[in-house]
Design a protein around this motif. Sequence first.
Motif, PDB file in Angstrom:
ATOM      1  N   GLY A 119     -92.209-141.538 -13.229  1.00 42.81           N
ATOM      2  CA  GLY A 119     -93.393-141.410 -12.595  1.00 42.81           C
ATOM      3  C   GLY A 119     -93.794-140.844 -14.239  1.00 42.81           C
ATOM      4  N   ILE A 120     -92.942-140.565 -15.658  1.00 49.14           N
ATOM      5  CA  ILE A 120     -93.063-139.750 -16.312  1.00 49.14           C
ATOM      6  C   ILE A 120     -95.125-140.047 -16.816  1.00 49.14           C
ATOM      7  CG2 ILE A 120     -92.170-138.938 -18.742  1.00 49.14           C
ATOM      8  CD1 ILE A 120     -89.950-139.460 -17.440  1.00 49.14           C
ATOM      9  N   THR A 121     -95.774-138.994 -17.511  1.00 45.36           N
ATOM     10  CA  THR A 121     -96.659-138.969 -18.232  1.00 45.36           C
ATOM     11  C   THR A 121     -96.816-138.009 -19.497  1.00 45.36           C
ATOM     12  OG1 THR A 121     -97.703-137.648 -16.860  1.00 45.36           O
ATOM     13  CG2 THR A 121     -97.582-140.040 -16.301  1.00 45.36           C
ATOM     14  N   GLY A 122     -98.080-138.348 -20.464  1.00 49.16           N
ATOM     15  CA  GLY A 122     -97.770-137.366 -21.628  1.00 49.16           C
ATOM     16  C   GLY A 122     -96.715-137.717 -22.443  1.00 49.16           C
ATOM     17  N   ALA A 128     -90.705-140.362 -25.342  1.00 53.43           N
ATOM     18  CA  ALA A 128     -88.947-141.591 -24.705  1.00 53.43           C
ATOM     19  C   ALA A 128     -89.254-143.354 -25.035  1.00 53.43           C
ATOM     20  CB  ALA A 128     -89.582-141.490 -23.371  1.00 53.43           C
ATOM     21  N   VAL A 129     -90.224-143.691 -24.730  1.00 57.66           N
ATOM     22  CA  VAL A 129     -90.662-145.123 -25.536  1.00 57.66           C
ATOM     23  C   VAL A 129     -90.036-145.133 -27.253  1.00 57.66           C
ATOM     24  CG1 VAL A 129     -91.957-147.278 -25.280  1.00 57.66           C
ATOM     25  CG2 VAL A 129     -91.886-145.604 -23.203  1.00 57.66           C
ATOM     26  N   THR A 130     -91.923-144.395 -28.050  1.00 57.38           N
ATOM     27  CA  THR A 130     -91.637-144.781 -28.604  1.00 57.38           C
ATOM     28  C   THR A 130     -90.376-144.292 -29.878  1.00 57.38           C
ATOM     29  OG1 THR A 130     -92.660-143.008 -29.163  1.00 57.38           O
ATOM     30  CG2 THR A 130     -93.974-144.594 -28.652  1.00 57.38           C
ATOM     31  N   GLY A 131     -89.365-143.326 -29.453  1.00 56.21           N
ATOM     32  CA  GLY A 131     -88.688-142.315 -30.198  1.00 56.21           C
ATOM     33  C   GLY A 131     -89.621-141.166 -31.437  1.00 56.21           C
ATOM     34  N   ALA A 132     -90.862-141.016 -30.794  1.00 55.24           N
ATOM     35  CA  ALA A 132     -91.661-140.413 -31.796  1.00 55.24           C
ATOM     36  C   ALA A 132     -91.543-138.724 -31.500  1.00 55.24           C
ATOM     37  CB  ALA A 132     -92.832-140.934 -31.676  1.00 55.24           C
ATOM     38  N   ASP A 133     -90.758-138.663 -31.854  1.00 60.41           N
ATOM     39  CA  ASP A 133     -90.224-137.282 -31.659  1.00 60.41           C
ATOM     40  C   ASP A 133     -90.495-136.640 -33.037  1.00 60.41           C
ATOM     41  OD1 ASP A 133     -89.535-134.364 -30.959  1.00 60.41           O
ATOM     42  OD2 ASP A 133     -87.145-134.860 -30.661  1.00 60.41           O
ATOM     43  N   VAL A 134     -91.795-136.120 -33.199  1.00 62.71           N
ATOM     44  CA  VAL A 134     -92.497-135.928 -33.944  1.00 62.71           C
ATOM     45  C   VAL A 134     -93.101-134.293 -34.469  1.00 62.71           C
ATOM     46  CG1 VAL A 134     -94.037-136.819 -36.531  1.00 62.71           C
ATOM     47  CG2 VAL A 134     -93.017-138.271 -35.022  1.00 62.71           C
ATOM     48  N   VAL A 135     -92.725-133.339 -34.926  1.00 61.57           N
ATOM     49  CA  VAL A 135     -93.195-132.107 -34.972  1.00 61.57           C
ATOM     50  C   VAL A 135     -94.117-132.006 -36.269  1.00 61.57           C
ATOM     51  CG1 VAL A 135     -92.757-129.464 -35.091  1.00 61.57           C
ATOM     52  CG2 VAL A 135     -91.100-131.073 -33.649  1.00 61.57           C
ATOM     53  N   ASN A 136     -93.865-132.409 -37.832  1.00 59.95           N
ATOM     54  CA  ASN A 136     -94.553-132.396 -38.892  1.00 59.95           C
ATOM     55  C   ASN A 136     -95.477-133.526 -38.660  1.00 59.95           C
ATOM     56  OD1 ASN A 136     -94.011-129.404 -38.873  1.00 59.95           O
ATOM     57  ND2 ASN A 136     -92.255-130.576 -39.748  1.00 59.95           N
ATOM     58  N   TYR A 216     -96.537-140.189 -35.124  1.00 54.10           N
ATOM     59  CA  TYR A 216     -97.100-139.023 -35.184  1.00 54.10           C
ATOM     60  C   TYR A 216     -98.302-139.190 -34.274  1.00 54.10           C
ATOM     61  CZ  TYR A 216     -99.010-134.539 -36.511  1.00 54.10           C
ATOM     62  OH  TYR A 216     -99.780-133.124 -36.157  1.00 54.10           O
ATOM     63  N   LEU A 217     -99.188-139.816 -34.180  1.00 50.93           N
ATOM     64  CA  LEU A 217    -100.556-139.720 -33.516  1.00 50.93           C
ATOM     65  C   LEU A 217     -99.915-139.753 -31.614  1.00 50.93           C
ATOM     66  CD1 LEU A 217    -103.377-140.383 -31.984  1.00 50.93           C
ATOM     67  CD2 LEU A 217    -103.400-142.662 -32.725  1.00 50.93           C
ATOM     68  N   LEU A 218     -99.067-140.614 -30.898  1.00 53.85           N
ATOM     69  CA  LEU A 218     -98.616-140.296 -29.957  1.00 53.85           C
ATOM     70  C   LEU A 218     -97.790-139.753 -29.950  1.00 53.85           C
ATOM     71  CD1 LEU A 218     -96.964-144.242 -30.185  1.00 53.85           C
ATOM     72  CD2 LEU A 218     -99.520-143.478 -29.673  1.00 53.85           C
ATOM     73  N   SER A 219     -96.980-138.624 -30.742  1.00 53.47           N
ATOM     74  CA  SER A 219     -95.864-137.741 -30.140  1.00 53.47           C
ATOM     75  C   SER A 219     -96.897-136.690 -30.173  1.00 53.47           C
ATOM     76  CB  SER A 219     -95.381-137.864 -31.302  1.00 53.47           C
ATOM     77  OG  SER A 219     -95.613-137.027 -32.453  1.00 53.47           O
ATOM     78  N   LYS A 220     -98.115-136.108 -31.528  1.00 58.61           N
ATOM     79  CA  LYS A 220     -99.241-134.983 -31.389  1.00 58.61           C
ATOM     80  C   LYS A 220    -100.228-134.941 -30.048  1.00 58.61           C
ATOM     81  CE  LYS A 220    -100.483-131.125 -33.320  1.00 58.61           C
ATOM     82  NZ  LYS A 220     -99.766-130.123 -33.430  1.00 58.61           N
ATOM     83  N   TYR A 221    -100.531-136.401 -30.250  1.00 62.26           N
ATOM     84  CA  TYR A 221    -101.718-136.167 -29.452  1.00 62.26           C
ATOM     85  C   TYR A 221    -101.345-137.202 -27.794  1.00 62.26           C
ATOM     86  CZ  TYR A 221    -103.883-134.363 -33.643  1.00 62.26           C
ATOM     87  OH  TYR A 221    -103.536-134.053 -34.501  1.00 62.26           O
ATOM     88  N   PRO A 222    -100.300-136.980 -26.939  1.00 59.74           N
ATOM     89  CA  PRO A 222    -100.135-138.293 -26.441  1.00 59.74           C
ATOM     90  C   PRO A 222    -100.970-138.442 -24.940  1.00 59.74           C
ATOM     91  CG  PRO A 222     -99.113-136.250 -25.645  1.00 59.74           C
ATOM     92  CD  PRO A 222     -99.430-135.514 -27.259  1.00 59.74           C
ATOM     93  N   ALA A 229    -103.824-147.849 -27.315  1.00 56.20           N
ATOM     94  CA  ALA A 229    -103.889-149.149 -28.920  1.00 56.20           C
ATOM     95  C   ALA A 229    -102.741-148.746 -29.832  1.00 56.20           C
ATOM     96  CB  ALA A 229    -105.827-148.874 -30.271  1.00 56.20           C
ATOM     97  N   ALA A 230    -102.379-147.275 -29.796  1.00 50.16           N
ATOM     98  CA  ALA A 230    -102.129-147.290 -31.275  1.00 50.16           C
ATOM     99  C   ALA A 230    -100.440-147.788 -30.787  1.00 50.16           C
ATOM    100  CB  ALA A 230    -101.271-145.379 -31.031  1.00 50.16           C
ATOM    101  N   MET A 231    -100.212-147.836 -29.049  1.00 57.61           N
ATOM    102  CA  MET A 231     -98.819-147.816 -28.499  1.00 57.61           C
ATOM    103  C   MET A 231     -98.299-149.544 -28.953  1.00 57.61           C
ATOM    104  SD  MET A 231     -97.824-146.230 -24.765  1.00 57.61           S
ATOM    105  CE  MET A 231     -96.866-145.085 -24.937  1.00 57.61           C
ATOM    106  N   TYR A 232     -99.285-150.015 -29.049  1.00 59.99           N
ATOM    107  CA  TYR A 232     -99.454-151.821 -29.318  1.00 59.99           C
ATOM    108  C   TYR A 232     -99.829-152.424 -30.553  1.00 59.99           C
ATOM    109  CZ  TYR A 232    -102.027-156.392 -30.110  1.00 59.99           C
ATOM    110  OH  TYR A 232    -101.756-157.857 -30.807  1.00 59.99           O
ATOM    111  N   LYS A 233    -100.647-151.165 -31.294  1.00 58.16           N
ATOM    112  CA  LYS A 233    -100.216-151.356 -32.461  1.00 58.16           C
ATOM    113  C   LYS A 233     -98.797-151.458 -32.920  1.00 58.16           C
ATOM    114  CE  LYS A 233    -104.319-152.322 -33.258  1.00 58.16           C
ATOM    115  NZ  LYS A 233    -104.808-153.894 -34.071  1.00 58.16           N
ATOM    116  N   LEU A 234     -98.652-149.935 -32.884  1.00 61.67           N
ATOM    117  CA  LEU A 234     -96.847-149.619 -33.284  1.00 61.67           C
ATOM    118  C   LEU A 234     -95.518-150.383 -33.310  1.00 61.67           C
ATOM    119  CD1 LEU A 234     -95.242-147.372 -34.250  1.00 61.67           C
ATOM    120  CD2 LEU A 234     -94.379-146.128 -31.893  1.00 61.67           C
ATOM    121  N   GLY A 235     -96.419-151.053 -31.466  1.00 60.70           N
ATOM    122  CA  GLY A 235     -95.547-152.755 -30.871  1.00 60.70           C
ATOM    123  C   GLY A 235     -95.412-153.388 -31.839  1.00 60.70           C
ATOM    124  N   THR A 236     -96.042-154.222 -32.290  1.00 65.68           N
ATOM    125  CA  THR A 236     -96.556-154.674 -33.596  1.00 65.68           C
ATOM    126  C   THR A 236     -95.523-154.622 -35.183  1.00 65.68           C
ATOM    127  OG1 THR A 236     -98.283-154.613 -34.524  1.00 65.68           O
ATOM    128  CG2 THR A 236     -98.812-155.824 -31.779  1.00 65.68           C
TER     129      THR A 236
END
Length: 277
Positions: A119-122, A128-136, A216-222, A229-236
Amino acid sequence: MQFTKPLFLLLSAACLSAQLWAQAPVVDMNSPRAGAESNRSMQGEIYQQLQQLRQEMMTLRGIVEEQEHQISQLKQQGLDRYIDLDRRLGSLTTGAAGAVVGSSSTVANAAVDAGSDAGITGEAAVAAVTGADVVNPPAVSAVPAVASNGNESSDYTDAYALVRSGNYDQAITSFLAYVERYPSGRYTPNAWYWLGELYVAVKPQNLKASTDAFQYLLSKYPDHDKVPAAMYKLGTVYFLNGNKQKSQELLTHVIDRYGSTGNSAVNKSREFLRKNF
């Protein structure tokens, strides 16, 4: 008494002239009859002029209606351009190819399962899903100067207007200037989302920059509204890059995580998976 031939002809002409003169009507212009005939003539002319004016008015009315229709079409086309941006990635075919992007698919798959079970959120689930461990944020240096009103809402509106008008290259420049000028602004997450969209809409596509913007959007503003929408777009975008397994995993995660929310990204993810996997 006998008449010579010339005299006979002269008398005959005189008689005929007298008969014609007797038959021709003599009209007195001061008489009531003459006035009535004059009025009828004027009325006829006025009627013809009115008919001509009616025809001209009908022609002008048709021109105005046609122009109004064209203006309405232009407004609708502006809205359609925005909608078209949302459809482009959804209509990608399996022939798209490119470099493989992102971390190991096996690791990502395990992260999806673990995140769903626990039940991980945020931010943790997104990373974990996107690999978006983006700091900057992605580099936005050397961005051309863009006119600013000094108001983040107004500047965002100006940048978004370029999207609606189809000026995608200029829109990218404006949004890059925006995120640099307002790194913590109210609309900055939306600006990063549009950058991800626009890098795919332009020709040639910049899939690396699109991936960076979405990640960056997914990691900074989860927890932002744009995350599904960003997850869907990134998947495509992963699919475009040839990383089909990671694309499938991310789109599946969108369905699992937001399936009960009614978010439009869920149906789009299902449709994309149905068409391409």
